[in-house]
Write a protein that holds these residues in place. Structure first.
Motif, PDB file in Angstrom:
ATOM      1  N   LEU A 151     -18.853  48.743  60.451  1.00  0.00           N
ATOM      2  CA  LEU A 151     -19.125  49.302  61.770  1.00  0.00           C
ATOM      3  C   LEU A 151     -19.140  48.218  62.840  1.00  0.00           C
ATOM      4  CD1 LEU A 151     -21.914  51.885  60.856  1.00  0.00           C
ATOM      5  CD2 LEU A 151     -19.515  52.341  61.349  1.00  0.00           C
ATOM      6  N   VAL A 152     -19.727  47.085  62.522  1.00  0.00           N
ATOM      7  CA  VAL A 152     -19.773  45.977  63.479  1.00  0.00           C
ATOM      8  C   VAL A 152     -18.371  45.442  63.740  1.00  0.00           C
ATOM      9  CG1 VAL A 152     -20.544  43.591  63.806  1.00  0.00           C
ATOM     10  CG2 VAL A 152     -22.157  45.323  63.001  1.00  0.00           C
ATOM     11  N   ALA A 153     -17.525  45.394  62.697  1.00  0.00           N
ATOM     12  CA  ALA A 153     -16.157  44.903  62.870  1.00  0.00           C
ATOM     13  C   ALA A 153     -15.366  45.782  63.828  1.00  0.00           C
ATOM     14  CB  ALA A 153     -15.455  44.837  61.520  1.00  0.00           C
ATOM     15  N   THR A 158     -26.368  49.360  71.494  1.00  0.00           N
ATOM     16  CA  THR A 158     -26.084  48.636  70.252  1.00  0.00           C
ATOM     17  C   THR A 158     -25.239  49.492  69.312  1.00  0.00           C
ATOM     18  OG1 THR A 158     -28.019  49.450  69.049  1.00  0.00           O
ATOM     19  CG2 THR A 158     -28.338  47.528  70.473  1.00  0.00           C
ATOM     20  N   VAL A 159     -24.697  48.843  68.290  1.00  0.00           N
ATOM     21  CA  VAL A 159     -23.919  49.564  67.281  1.00  0.00           C
ATOM     22  C   VAL A 159     -24.808  50.543  66.521  1.00  0.00           C
ATOM     23  CG1 VAL A 159     -24.293  47.762  65.528  1.00  0.00           C
ATOM     24  CG2 VAL A 159     -22.302  49.268  65.345  1.00  0.00           C
ATOM     25  N   TYR A 160     -26.108  50.217  66.415  1.00  0.00           N
ATOM     26  CA  TYR A 160     -27.041  51.093  65.713  1.00  0.00           C
ATOM     27  C   TYR A 160     -27.306  52.372  66.506  1.00  0.00           C
ATOM     28  CZ  TYR A 160     -27.707  46.701  63.261  1.00  0.00           C
ATOM     29  OH  TYR A 160     -27.491  45.549  62.569  1.00  0.00           O
ATOM     30  N   GLU A 161     -27.217  52.288  67.819  1.00  0.00           N
ATOM     31  CA  GLU A 161     -27.381  53.475  68.661  1.00  0.00           C
ATOM     32  C   GLU A 161     -26.099  54.308  68.677  1.00  0.00           C
ATOM     33  OE1 GLU A 161     -30.569  51.668  71.913  1.00  0.00           O
ATOM     34  OE2 GLU A 161     -28.412  51.415  72.235  1.00  0.00           O
ATOM     35  N   ARG A 162     -24.965  53.648  68.710  1.00  0.00           N
ATOM     36  CA  ARG A 162     -23.698  54.374  68.778  1.00  0.00           C
ATOM     37  C   ARG A 162     -23.437  55.160  67.497  1.00  0.00           C
ATOM     38  NH1 ARG A 162     -17.683  52.000  70.408  1.00  0.00           N
ATOM     39  NH2 ARG A 162     -16.677  54.060  70.546  1.00  0.00           N
ATOM     40  N   PHE A 171     -11.813  41.345  59.084  1.00  0.00           N
ATOM     41  CA  PHE A 171     -12.051  42.581  58.342  1.00  0.00           C
ATOM     42  C   PHE A 171     -10.887  43.557  58.520  1.00  0.00           C
ATOM     43  CE2 PHE A 171     -13.419  46.975  59.235  1.00  0.00           C
ATOM     44  CZ  PHE A 171     -13.719  47.389  57.945  1.00  0.00           C
ATOM     45  N   LEU A 172     -10.389  43.683  59.759  1.00  0.00           N
ATOM     46  CA  LEU A 172      -9.295  44.618  60.031  1.00  0.00           C
ATOM     47  C   LEU A 172      -7.987  44.108  59.441  1.00  0.00           C
ATOM     48  CD1 LEU A 172      -8.671  47.289  61.348  1.00  0.00           C
ATOM     49  CD2 LEU A 172      -8.225  46.098  63.492  1.00  0.00           C
ATOM     50  N   ARG A 173      -7.744  42.810  59.530  1.00  0.00           N
ATOM     51  CA  ARG A 173      -6.522  42.235  58.949  1.00  0.00           C
ATOM     52  C   ARG A 173      -6.492  42.457  57.439  1.00  0.00           C
ATOM     53  NH1 ARG A 173      -3.872  38.736  62.501  1.00  0.00           N
ATOM     54  NH2 ARG A 173      -5.126  38.043  64.285  1.00  0.00           N
ATOM     55  N   GLU A 174      -7.662  42.279  56.799  1.00  0.00           N
ATOM     56  CA  GLU A 174      -7.728  42.438  55.342  1.00  0.00           C
ATOM     57  C   GLU A 174      -7.642  43.900  54.919  1.00  0.00           C
ATOM     58  OE1 GLU A 174     -11.407  40.582  54.488  1.00  0.00           O
ATOM     59  OE2 GLU A 174     -10.690  38.538  54.869  1.00  0.00           O
ATOM     60  N   SER A 175      -7.863  44.819  55.873  1.00  0.00           N
ATOM     61  CA  SER A 175      -7.841  46.252  55.546  1.00  0.00           C
ATOM     62  C   SER A 175      -6.449  46.860  55.645  1.00  0.00           C
ATOM     63  CB  SER A 175      -8.790  47.019  56.481  1.00  0.00           C
ATOM     64  OG  SER A 175     -10.120  46.559  56.346  1.00  0.00           O
ATOM     65  N   ALA A 230      -4.879  38.425  69.323  1.00  0.00           N
ATOM     66  CA  ALA A 230      -5.138  37.109  68.739  1.00  0.00           C
ATOM     67  C   ALA A 230      -6.541  37.025  68.150  1.00  0.00           C
ATOM     68  CB  ALA A 230      -4.955  36.028  69.802  1.00  0.00           C
ATOM     69  N   GLU A 231      -7.436  37.945  68.551  1.00  0.00           N
ATOM     70  CA  GLU A 231      -8.812  37.930  68.075  1.00  0.00           C
ATOM     71  C   GLU A 231      -9.092  39.113  67.144  1.00  0.00           C
ATOM     72  OE1 GLU A 231     -11.506  37.620  71.332  1.00  0.00           O
ATOM     73  OE2 GLU A 231     -10.473  35.931  72.238  1.00  0.00           O
ATOM     74  N   THR A 232      -8.061  39.630  66.486  1.00  0.00           N
ATOM     75  CA  THR A 232      -8.245  40.730  65.546  1.00  0.00           C
ATOM     76  C   THR A 232      -9.205  40.299  64.443  1.00  0.00           C
ATOM     77  OG1 THR A 232      -5.976  41.490  65.939  1.00  0.00           O
ATOM     78  CG2 THR A 232      -7.075  42.304  63.965  1.00  0.00           C
ATOM     79  N   PRO A 233     -10.268  41.083  64.199  1.00  0.00           N
ATOM     80  CA  PRO A 233     -11.243  40.686  63.170  1.00  0.00           C
ATOM     81  C   PRO A 233     -10.593  40.534  61.798  1.00  0.00           C
ATOM     82  CG  PRO A 233     -12.059  42.544  64.488  1.00  0.00           C
ATOM     83  CD  PRO A 233     -10.614  42.349  64.854  1.00  0.00           C
TER      84      PRO A 233
END
Length: 419
Positions: free
Chosen positions: A57-59, A267-271, A129-133, A124-127
């Motif tokens: 979720l954070v990624a 925050t991500v926890y609220e979203r 996590f996303l590249r590995e997915s 250029a700033e792709t996480p």
């Protein structure tokens, strides 16, 4: 060696054959080992599951986001970025754009349509996590040309029957001041007059396991290309990563206060509150499991000591006749409980660690990803959990061992010798 400990060791592990200790002690040790293993693995799996889902979720959306009211698009200012970067605990700031669209593809004579969220950030700033997915094709690159390259989730790609190299039609309303497809006051005439059609090329397909709202909905593009095709130079907000999650709420409030109205932050926890509440529910069940398994281990110790008392009644009578006091006799059975618990806990720790390492390496246990968001059982090896479980089991074993110890101390020497 203290006499009490020596006698306890002889009582508990006196050899009935050339190499085997008493059967009842082996059963007790096995029970404690299994209980300790189960407790440690429960904590490791629950924590591992929470950490994996949180990482995903954070990624996708960072620790916190800053937007304008009503999701309005705006022009980024260097002054705003500097003010945010000066907030204590802020690690990084990344602009992004989100836009509601409709994707259309063709399968033979059949037209397939699906709503989606088109999200743009600096390629250029792709996480990582996303590249590995990415399971098919390749990641997007910074686009300076006229092409709009996108990454689509596996569920969405399956629904639209598309893959790397496929062309899809992106339907949106380019004149909206927000990323929404429709404004509240728009009519069908407004929608048609503002409709914007763009062709996009699928560069790759990603699969995160987060199906609802992600793999079936989120489409990734380069921010520069997205701005060029829809809203030049504008963004939806800033994604912010922090250093210390314990101060996330404080940092979120500071970001909103720093920029002022019409900016707000969350925050991500609220979203994704519904997902985190689901994780919290799983964590709330864990104490009940721990209590249940611990009680089983404790009663295992009690029953074992009571059986040993019955088995060693004559020996107890002889010791008391030789002058061993009740307190010394209690110490013998408490020492027995300590030895049994110590061996069982040690074996349980080794079993839990061995299983965890084995599962992390070979991934033998699979999960239905559509239900659990992950393919394999997630295990987080935290030695604080090992220490906590070991301490609790040992403490409770010694605490409740006082019951059979007092039973042994209350025996009368004459009655014990005649048994």
């Amino acid at each position: 060696m203290k006499p009490e400990l020596y006698i306890a060791r002889r009582f508990a592990f006196k050899q009935r054959s050339t190499s085997k200790p008493t059967f009842i002690v082996m059963i007790a040790v096995t029970g404690i080992a299994v209980g300790t293993t189960a407790l440690i693995l429960t904590l490791s799996i629950v924590k591992g599951f929470s950490v994996k889902i949180e990482e995903k979720l954070v990624a996708f959306s960072s620790h916190m986001q800053v937007r304008q009211s009503d999701g309005r698009l705006f022009y980024p200012l260097d002054a705003d970025t500097r003010r945010l970067s000066h907030i204590d605990n802020v690690l990084s700031i990344t602009p992004f754009m989100e836009k509601n669209v409709i994707l259309q593809s063709r399968k033979g004579k059949k037209t397939l349509i699906q709503p989606a969220m088109l999200k743009g950030f600096d390629a250029a700033e792709t996480p990582d996590f996303l590249r590995e997915s990415i399971v098919d094709g390749e990641s997007i690159a910074e686009s300076g040309g006229d092409n709009l390259d996108i990454l689509v989730g596996s569920s969405l790609a399956e629904t639209l029957d598309i893959g790397p190299g496929s062309r899809v039609l992106v339907i949106s309303t380019s004149k909206q001041a927000t990323g929404a497809l429709l404004a509240g006051s728009d009519t069908i005439v407004d929608l048609l007059s503002n409709m914007d059609l763009e062709l996009a090329t699928v560069r790759g397909v990603y699969e995160t396991g987060l199906n609802e709202g992600f793999d079936d909905y989120m489409v990734i593009a380069d921010l520069g290309a997205l701005q060029k095709h829809f809203h030049p130079s504008r963004i939806s907000g800033y994604e912010i990563m922090v250093n210390d999650l314990a101060r996330l709420n404080e940092t979120t409030r500071a970001a909103a206060d720093t920029l002022g109205y019409p900016f707000y932050s969350y925050t991500v926890y609220e979203r994704y509150a519904n997902l985190f509440e689901w994780l919290k529910l799983q964590q709330n069940i864990t104490p009940l499991l721990i209590i249940t398994i611990t009680i089983v281990a404790v009663f295992n110790i009690i029953s074992t000591l009571l059986v040993l008392i019955i088995e060693k009644t004559r020996e107890i009578g002889m010791l008391m006749a030789l002058g061993l006091g009740p307190s010394k006799l209690s110490s013998i059975f408490l020492s027995q409980a300590f030895l049994i618990a110590l061996i069982g806990i040690a074996l349980g720790n080794l079993l839990a660690l061995g299983f965890s390492v084995f599962e992390l390496h070979f991934h033998l246990i699979s999960l239905p990803e559509k239900n659990y968001f992950i393919k394999h059982v997630p295990i987080l090896i935290d030695f604080r959990d090992y220490l906590l479980v070991s301490s609790v089991v040992a403490s409770l074993s010694l605490l409740f061992a006082f019951i059979p110890a007092r039973v042994a101390a209350s025996l009368k020497p004459g009655t014990a010798l005649l048994t």
